[in-house]
Scaffold this active site. Structure first.
Site, mmCIF file in Angstrom:
data_model
loop_
_atom_site.group_PDB
_atom_site.id
_atom_site.type_symbol
_atom_site.label_atom_id
_atom_site.label_comp_id
_atom_site.label_asym_id
_atom_site.label_seq_id
_atom_site.Cartn_x
_atom_site.Cartn_y
_atom_site.Cartn_z
ATOM 1 N N SER A 262 0.797 -1.502 -0.044
ATOM 2 C CA SER A 262 0.046 -0.107 -0.002
ATOM 3 C C SER A 262 0.615 1.317 -0.088
ATOM 4 C CB SER A 262 -0.949 0.061 1.183
ATOM 5 O OG SER A 262 -0.199 0.205 2.493
ATOM 6 N N HIS B 45 0.502 -10.105 -7.277
ATOM 7 C CA HIS B 45 1.086 -8.652 -7.917
ATOM 8 C C HIS B 45 0.879 -7.507 -7.161
ATOM 9 C CE1 HIS B 45 -3.027 -7.487 -6.879
ATOM 10 N NE2 HIS B 45 -3.091 -6.498 -8.054
#
Length: 393
Positions: free
Chosen positions: A300, A322
């Site tokens: 993030s 991913h």
């Protein structure tokens, strides 16, 4: 962790996540795709979660068929990164000016360039004339989109797309970005998904989003042509942005040099062979991780990312995760968190901290360190990065 085999329909699902931690909607999607008569195998990555059309973090290998919704609407979305000669000691204490210059050079959100970027400046990337000629082969209803597609070449988009300046654990500075095929890829995907759903062989599917094109049909030929063009658009879009980003950095640090650029799709289709069978492998939220492949697995906007090298595990169709993967929807995140939460969780990162990006708050994502640990048989870590600047759309 070794993978877990979950009973599917026709084929089992090989899962690099704890099945008990995967939401029911995602498990339902995976089981539905495993029932399709064309499916050779299904693998689920550690970041697997429910997605529109098909599961994010899924790898689907089919014989003579492909499901356009299993690619997603951002065809060719992926990552690009490069290591620079800079170190943390070269950077100023206040990074706001550098962030502002990046935002001025690369349009974000729905914005586009006012005029086409001079792509001749992009090193090692030719064939532009031939690439744009192929635009005229796209479906007629989209051919009036060329000007927009040209102006969006070299732009970021919104959502979870980002541009970052990062440091690794040795103090070296990296540039990284995440984007795809912009609006033209989205429109191509939606067009072909609608075409597939109208085909007679897709009438009795367990989920209409799993409508497929089958080999040796004009619809499959048209989709493959447009799909591979859009994947190329996405690759070129990231290359243009990386060139623009490097130009910005050069203005601040004239003597900077850049290493080899790493680039990988994570929403795409590839022709590959497994078990002696030629297959169409769809990776939606997964990267190729053949032995020696360099890849990028971002976390993030406040937690960091990884540069990895593939180990080539055929059980996963030579794939890996991913990214961290969402643990909650955007709407849930907006309801649960405030801008104060966002500021706290992105402390030390030069980035937007307003209501427009609360849905991208780190707590809305899974723990990227855990995601990496769960795929030790798929990849090895090359470098761990931490954001210093994060530009969001």
């Amino acid at each position: 962790m070794p993978y877990v085999v979950v009973p599917g329909g026709r084929v089992p699902i090989r899962m690099w996540a704890d099945p008990n931690e995967v939401e029911d909607l995602a498990m339902g999607q995976l089981r539905n795709v495993a029932k399709l008569p064309w499916v050779h195998g299904v693998a689920a990555m550690p970041d697997v979660h429910y997605g529109k059309g098909a599961t994010v973090g899924s790898v689907i290998a089919m014989r003579d068929a492909v499901a356009p919704a299993a690619v997603g609407v951002d065809i060719g979305c992926g990552m690009t990164a490069v290591k620079t000669s800079l170190t943390v000691d070269d950077l100023p204490e206040d990074l706001s000016r550098l962030r502002s210059r990046i935002e001025a050079a690369i349009p974000v959100g729905p914005n586009a360039h006012k005029s086409s970027v001079d792509v001749r400046r992009v090193p090692g990337l030719g064939g532009w004339e031939e690439f744009w000629k192929r635009f005229d082969e796209l479906p007629g209803v989209l051919r009036n989109r060329r000007e927009r597609a040209e102006l969006q070449m070299g732009t970021l988009g919104g959502g979870n797309h980002f541009i970052e300046v990062c440091r690794d654990t040795e103090g070296s500075i990296w540039l990284m970005l995440h984007s795809g095929s912009r609006n033209i890829g989205k429109e191509l995907a939606e067009y072909h998904i609608e075409v597939a759903q109208r085909l007679p062989h897709n009438r009795d599917l367990p989920d209409r989003d799993l409508a497929v094109f089958v080999a040796h049909t004009p619809q499959m030929a048209a989709y493959r042509r447009d799909l591979f063009w859009a994947q190329e658009y996405a690759r070129r879009n990231r290359a243009v942005m990386m060139a623009l980003l490097q130009d910005v950095v050069r203005k601040f640090f004239p003597n900077v040099t850049f290493g080899e650029v790493i680039s990988c799709h994570h929403n795409y289709v590839a022709e590959e062979e497994y078990d002696g069978v030629e297959l169409l492998v769809t990776r939606k939220g997964a990267i190729r991780a053949e032995k020696g492949d360099l890849g990028i697995i971002p976390g993030s906007m406040g937690t960091g990312s990884y540069i990895v090298r593939g180990l080539g595990n055929p059980a996963a169709f030579n794939s890996a995760a991913h990214g961290a993967g969402r643990r909650m929807s955007r709407n849930q995140a907006r309801k649960l968190f405030t801008t104060q939460d966002l500021a706290e969780q992105t402390r030390g990162v030069e980035c937007r901290k307003d209501a427009g990006v609360v849905d991208e708050i780190p707590a809305a994502y899974k723990d990227v360190d855990q995601v990496i640990a769960q795929q030790a048989d798929l990849i090895e870590v090359v470098a761990k990065l931490k954001q210093l600047i994060c530009v969001k759309g």
